[in-house]
Design an enzyme around this catalytic site. Structure first.
Site, PDB file in Angstrom:
ATOM      1  N   GLY B  13       0.923  -1.097   0.018  1.00  0.00           N
ATOM      2  CA  GLY B  13      -0.027  -0.142  -0.101  1.00  0.00           C
ATOM      3  C   GLY B  13       0.879   1.117  -0.095  1.00  0.00           C
ATOM      4  O   GLY B  13       1.892   1.257   0.804  1.00  0.00           O
ATOM      5  N   THR B 142       5.138   2.255   5.632  1.00  0.00           N
ATOM      6  CA  THR B 142       3.865   1.819   5.901  1.00  0.00           C
ATOM      7  C   THR B 142       3.060   2.681   6.562  1.00  0.00           C
ATOM      8  O   THR B 142       3.444   3.356   7.534  1.00  0.00           O
ATOM      9  CB  THR B 142       3.889   0.278   6.580  1.00  0.00           C
ATOM     10  OG1 THR B 142       2.540   0.075   6.708  1.00  0.00           O
ATOM     11  CG2 THR B 142       4.730   0.339   7.870  1.00  0.00           C
ATOM     12  N   ASP B 144       0.854   1.647   8.338  1.00  0.00           N
ATOM     13  CA  ASP B 144       0.315   1.065   9.464  1.00  0.00           C
ATOM     14  C   ASP B 144       1.434   1.147  10.857  1.00  0.00           C
ATOM     15  O   ASP B 144       1.045   0.604  11.797  1.00  0.00           O
ATOM     16  CB  ASP B 144       0.109  -0.482   9.295  1.00  0.00           C
ATOM     17  CG  ASP B 144      -0.963  -0.745   8.279  1.00  0.00           C
ATOM     18  OD1 ASP B 144      -2.119  -0.015   8.198  1.00  0.00           O
ATOM     19  OD2 ASP B 144      -1.086  -1.491   7.309  1.00  0.00           O
ATOM     20  N   MET B 190      -7.701   3.168   9.162  1.00  0.00           N
ATOM     21  CA  MET B 190      -6.921   1.847   8.739  1.00  0.00           C
ATOM     22  C   MET B 190      -6.328   1.124   9.745  1.00  0.00           C
ATOM     23  O   MET B 190      -6.002   1.895  10.889  1.00  0.00           O
ATOM     24  CB  MET B 190      -5.885   2.237   7.487  1.00  0.00           C
ATOM     25  CG  MET B 190      -6.699   2.321   6.256  1.00  0.00           C
ATOM     26  SD  MET B 190      -5.383   2.839   4.872  1.00  0.00           S
ATOM     27  CE  MET B 190      -6.470   2.623   3.282  1.00  0.00           C
ATOM     28  N   GLY B 191      -5.955  -0.073   9.927  1.00  0.00           N
ATOM     29  CA  GLY B 191      -5.406  -0.905  10.683  1.00  0.00           C
ATOM     30  C   GLY B 191      -6.243  -2.073  11.134  1.00  0.00           C
ATOM     31  O   GLY B 191      -7.182  -2.284  11.634  1.00  0.00           O
ATOM     32  N   GLU B 247     -10.273  -0.223  11.485  1.00  0.00           N
ATOM     33  CA  GLU B 247     -11.200  -1.252  10.643  1.00  0.00           C
ATOM     34  C   GLU B 247     -11.177  -2.690  11.288  1.00  0.00           C
ATOM     35  O   GLU B 247     -12.204  -3.407  11.067  1.00  0.00           O
ATOM     36  CB  GLU B 247     -10.664  -1.170   9.137  1.00  0.00           C
ATOM     37  CG  GLU B 247      -8.882  -1.582   9.278  1.00  0.00           C
ATOM     38  CD  GLU B 247      -8.627  -1.373   7.670  1.00  0.00           C
ATOM     39  OE1 GLU B 247      -9.514  -1.525   6.720  1.00  0.00           O
ATOM     40  OE2 GLU B 247      -7.457  -1.548   7.458  1.00  0.00           O
ATOM     41  N   LEU B 297      -8.288   7.954   1.449  1.00  0.00           N
ATOM     42  CA  LEU B 297      -7.764   9.611   1.592  1.00  0.00           C
ATOM     43  C   LEU B 297      -6.746   9.470   2.744  1.00  0.00           C
ATOM     44  O   LEU B 297      -6.007  10.763   2.758  1.00  0.00           O
ATOM     45  CB  LEU B 297      -9.028  10.214   2.032  1.00  0.00           C
ATOM     46  CG  LEU B 297     -10.424  10.124   0.959  1.00  0.00           C
ATOM     47  CD1 LEU B 297     -11.265  11.141   1.569  1.00  0.00           C
ATOM     48  CD2 LEU B 297      -9.913  10.186  -0.430  1.00  0.00           C
TER      49      LEU B 297
END
Lengths: 418, 418
Positions: B13, B142, B144, B190-191, B247, B297
């Protein structure tokens, strides 16, 4: 000239620049201290008037007023509350005018959208019927851009800029991720009945091959087969497809495309059109699918304000104060466009009663013949509204939005019991 | 010193600053033209190496390289593709080394996350086994923040800043809308397995009463009753409640909280935790509910990049070039924190093989005892990573991201048939 007190209130969904209007109202009232005594703000819109929950804006220092101009949200609180018709609930109007009288209010500035213009018209008519001298001024504000009588609505330009930037950036992201099965990205934006914000995402693209490849607006009934064919053709050509969808798109039979999620009162809660569209594409075409729903982020993005929108928002605030001082009643300062490029504009005044409850939708000549995108005419209209950047100050990594202390002035009346 | 060619590729990503790393790699290689011949970039990560789809970065002018440093997405294309174990698919490695040999590649810089470090380790081992002289360097990236061996991952700071700003702005919006029934706003970030981005939204608040009031991270099993009690208490105290949710949050039994939406291959598609949480609150407590899902986004927001993150991303790119020139193999430049406040950092080198496929989650001492928020230790760690702003140039209302022309160099080998 006798001085009068003014009352300002915020109504409906807030925007990234409604506080710019508030700051301009305060600044203009201070400059006109020959004519304005106290400028009050009602907490939570008309509910604060009914509740006599008023703030004397003199508590704000000059630096705080400057900071207010760059803060999202509604600093004085907003509400969604419709006044009853005067003939059905005269007690409601008795209360409003009792509050006005108790605080010497000679001008009421209501900062909102179509529903707020209805409140302006009702209050204006009620004041005349009662012989109460009140200049009732509507101050335009809505991200939806659906107000009649003005070339655009303050608040829209910044939401439009947010949406265009979101599509530009997410589109670059999607394009950079290789996939053998194709990738689809769906951006759901606000717009229950009008596709203005969705249309503005077209400003992300420099060519027809750039995102957004498809724009779905509520003005056009959703044609599933035509839409899927367009997605398929785009993925075959480019390997991916980016779609903008207004939350309120409907099928030809009038049903909403989004999943319906009724609340306890049976109201439809919107917010699922993007997900429905993304899942439809996945189910029918098999592409990897992602969807984004910025929701409040698109109307609260103080970090990404359009300079033109900010200027509009400030201008209508100043003009509203001048109108109230001049005793102009039942009017709304409106943006008049003089030219597209270079963009030039000035203000005129519209009749608030003639605007109330109307809804301006994206006109047919702004929508491409196939209903799946916008025209160059739309781009010419939209482009100037997102131009220029107004950044807030940052502190410790985030915008330095002030926490304003806004104590209520002492009440003069008994509590209101509706 | 003999000159060698280097090959740079982007993987996994993408982030708002992976191109800042790419730009730094290019700039550093140009400065070291005593040691570096051609700097190639592979299109779409390792897939571009397999397909011999290479770009000579010399096509980019100096001004384009500067612009590249402020563009989101992956300019050379990225992919999600895991190399097979060498013993299972030697032909895959034969191909990779044939491409390296054909283009005189002496150093491979792979810019990615945990999976990419696995590729670095595999390629490094394969090169040694084959006696091919290759400096294989992992370059961390990343959103993350789940890479071991580095204090933080380039890309995370900007996603964290985006999420914190989103919560700050949407929180102000929600707080300004009066409601008798209470309002709840849920931001899904995200996550899948690590709650770093969710945790960073804590940076929006100056006091415990400010949004986010609750943060749900995948590290803590979701306890519905405890969560709803916290929401209820917040709404009773403040009239509204703002929640951040990763998420990938799961219940104690291991099932994902989000609605499960399996794709054709049975893979779970994430993206529904926010909606599930918002609907749960509405169903059980009756509050008005909104949810936002920024999705791409949050990792593509080139308009809201953290200056610290940008500096990290540039530094690891430069260090990777130096490492490759020095023949350091199977290493990853890593961020080392020297102090929190003032924030000071430098670089060290980690063993890429030791990092591969590990996943760093939010540690227990960063999570509040009740599992519903973060600690001050977390804030001290997170704050410096979002500090400072790096704005892209804007043109006509949107960021002026360049459209780079990146022709492939002529192939020297036959087509690759996996």
């Amino acid at each position: 000239m006798a001085r009068t007190n003014l009352l300002y209130a915020q109504s409906g969904g807030v925007t990234a620049v409604i506080n710019a209007t508030a700051a301009a109202v305060i600044a203009a009232a201070r400059e006109r201290d020959d004519a304005v005594g106290t400028l009050f703000a009602a907490r939570n819109g008309i509910l604060g008037v009914l509740g006599e929950d008023l703030i004397d804006t003199a508590v704000l220092g000059a630096e705080e007023v400057d900071a207010l101009a760059h803060m999202p949200g509604g600093a004085f609180g907003s509400c969604r509350f419709d006044l009853d018709p005067p003939e059905r609930n005269p007690a409601q109007y008795d209360r409003l005018f009792a509050v006005f009288a108790a605080h010497g209010i000679g001008g009421f500035l209501y900062n909102g959208g179509n529903g707020s213009m209805d409140a302006v018209a009702k209050l204006s008519a009620a004041a005349r019927a009662r012989g109460y001298p009140l200049a009732c001024v509507g101050v335009p504000k809505t991200v939806d851009n659906d107000l009649e009588g003005t070339d655009c609505s303050p608040g829209f330009g910044s939401a439009a800029k947010y949406a265009a930037v979101a599509m530009l950036e997410a589109g670059i992201d999607v394009a950079s991720m290789a996939s053998r099965s194709g990738r689809v990205f769906v951006l759901e934006v606000m717009g229950r009945n009008a596709g203005w914000i969705a249309a503005a995402t077209a400003l992300a693209a420099q060519t027809a091959d750039e995102p957004p490849h498809i724009i779905l607006m509520p003005e056009i009934p959703f044609d599933e087969d035509a839409f899927l064919a367009a997605v398929d053709a785009t993925v075959k050509r480019l390997g991916y497809c980016a779609v903008t969808v207004s939350e309120g798109i409907r099928r030809a039979n009038g049903t909403l495309v989004m999943e319906q999620d009724h609340d306890r009162k049976g109201h439809v809660q919107l917010g699922g059109a993007g997900q429905c569209i993304a899942r439809l594409i996945h189910a029918r075409l098999g592409h990897k699918h992602h969807w984004a729903i910025p929701d409040y982020l698109q109307r609260a993005a103080g970090h990404l304000v359009s300079a033109v929108d900010h200027a509009h928002a400030s201008a209508v605030g100043r003009a509203a104060v001048e109108a109230a001082i001049a005793g102009r009643d039942c009017v709304m300062p409106a943006i008049r466009r003089l030219s597209d490029e270079p963009y030039r504009w000035d203000l005129e005044f519209a009749d608030a009663a003639a605007i109330a409850n109307l809804e301006r939708r994206v006109p047919a000549h702004f929508i491409r013949a196939d209903g799946l995108h916008v025209t160059d005419a739309a781009r010419r209209y939209l482009r100037p509204l997102i131009e220029g950047e107004v950044y807030p100050a940052f502190a410790r990594g985030v915008p330095d939005y002030r926490r304003l202390k806004l104590p209520a002035v002492p009440r003069k009346l008994a509590s209101y019991v509706p």
